[in-house]
Motif scaffolding. Sequence first.
Motif, PDB file in Angstrom:
ATOM      1  N   PHE A  40      42.443  41.065  28.258  1.00  0.00           N
ATOM      2  CA  PHE A  40      43.172  41.593  29.438  1.00  0.00           C
ATOM      3  C   PHE A  40      44.530  41.308  29.774  1.00  0.00           C
ATOM      4  N   VAL A  41      45.835  42.116  28.802  1.00  0.00           N
ATOM      5  CA  VAL A  41      46.896  41.629  28.990  1.00  0.00           C
ATOM      6  C   VAL A  41      48.058  43.270  29.296  1.00  0.00           C
ATOM      7  N   VAL A  43      36.192  48.437  34.012  1.00  0.00           N
ATOM      8  CA  VAL A  43      35.030  47.782  35.008  1.00  0.00           C
ATOM      9  C   VAL A  43      34.702  46.456  34.958  1.00  0.00           C
ATOM     10  N   ASP A  44      35.026  46.291  33.801  1.00  0.00           N
ATOM     11  CA  ASP A  44      35.459  44.673  33.677  1.00  0.00           C
ATOM     12  C   ASP A  44      36.444  43.896  34.666  1.00  0.00           C
ATOM     13  N   VAL A  45      37.368  44.337  34.791  1.00  0.00           N
ATOM     14  CA  VAL A  45      38.646  43.986  35.523  1.00  0.00           C
ATOM     15  C   VAL A  45      38.754  44.316  36.558  1.00  0.00           C
ATOM     16  N   ALA A 102      44.431  52.855  39.731  1.00  0.00           N
ATOM     17  CA  ALA A 102      44.461  50.996  39.878  1.00  0.00           C
ATOM     18  C   ALA A 102      44.452  50.678  38.871  1.00  0.00           C
ATOM     19  N   LEU A 103      42.835  51.086  37.508  1.00  0.00           N
ATOM     20  CA  LEU A 103      42.442  50.112  37.274  1.00  0.00           C
ATOM     21  C   LEU A 103      43.247  49.700  35.929  1.00  0.00           C
ATOM     22  N   PRO A 104      42.809  49.006  34.709  1.00  0.00           N
ATOM     23  CA  PRO A 104      43.659  49.751  33.803  1.00  0.00           C
ATOM     24  C   PRO A 104      42.659  50.096  32.870  1.00  0.00           C
TER      25      PRO A 104
END
Length: 463
Positions: free
Chosen positions: A402-403, A144-146, A133-135
Amino acid sequence: MTPAAPAPPSPAAVTAFLRGFDRRARLFAEVQAGDEASARHALAVVARVFASEAGQWPLAEWPRQYWRLLLAAPSMRKPRAVAIAPRLPGIARLAVDARAAVLLHLVAALDDADAAGALGIDTTTYQARIRDALPLDALGQPDVDVWRAWRAAAERELAQPVEPEAPPASATTPGSPATAHVAASIDADIRHRRRLRWLWVGVALCVLALVATFFLHPRGREVLDHWRAEIKREPLDPAAPPTSRFDAGDLSLHPDRELLSMPAELGVARQLPLLAWLEVAGADPRAADAVRLPVIVAAPDAAATAPAAGDASLARRAQRWDALPAKARAIQRGAWQAWRALEPAERLRLRATATRWGLLASEEQDVLRARFDALPADARHGWWLGPKMGRDWPRVAPLFAFVPEDQRAALLALLRSADAEDIDALERLAQITPPEERDALRLDLLRVPAAERRAWMLTKVQG
């Protein structure tokens, strides 16, 4: 003797349990279903079913069983067909299974084992869904920042005051008129769908019987034989030999032929962030910490941009390239793509900077490289965008770090065309916009015509 059935829990215990989960359940259902009406409907039905079945489970199993029942509601398992909900938009745009996995951890506060049990999967599969699920970050790892931003957004939503439901939570206890009305409507809908399903099954059987009767009848077999008799069969002509065949050793078909044919250019591209920083840091000779590079009169070596001659040397480089680990090739491809995305004038200046850098003594290079490595990670990554954007990147990074991939090209073009006043406005927008609202802000920013964009930004900044 048969064992005695467990005593059903008291309505007060069920009501207290549901009231304790009310805030988390509302947020979970709204984000997973995509609209408030479907979420309220699902919560009402699940409350009724849970109250009737809670007696068969130990009290410790209640949380897992509650979330399992909620995820079984049809509205919780449908792909999104409406716009992203205003609550937790970063999580809401995920696919159905990934969205449920993330919400079970961040909103329902279940551990991995209970979350996997609620989804009916094993723990390893659940953890894989969280990772998928994470980019990915620049190194190809889950960002991990997301994840931290999602967690912070969920905590803020859960901390918001919640308006009382109408009817109140007690109306979802067994036997209440509101719950009975909801359950009756659901049961009626299920019965209607079953009747329609059996009706279509009957129609299909009738059609099959009619077709079978036709082909079993002598007249039907006669028609079929006549139709088959009219089919003309002729052998095909021999296949012509292919004009050419794929040759794995043909270097013109190599996917990385461009960067392999210009090794000197690739060497400059791999130093892109350092060279971009050197150009900006040495632009003002009056600055105390300005970078001192040798001054050269000659133009940069033209061989840096010319393809290397010789098929034999290209074949050797291709062989060494193919032997590299996949990760090493991916890193160099990324550097090449970042280099080719720059304007030709920027690449020309950076080649000159690379030439001056090569004239420095190794001790001087070590000092300058140490100064560059001491920069924050976000700032170093920003220099991959070139001298102009790398200088301004730390000011706008919170808004553009984050785009989605489909917005990347348009947003890069927007930033490359921005002047100093635009960057000032974007920096202010990054400071005043909460993380969960930045996705919507970027979409609005792309929709505004370029001629009206600065006035739009200044209006947003001034509130």
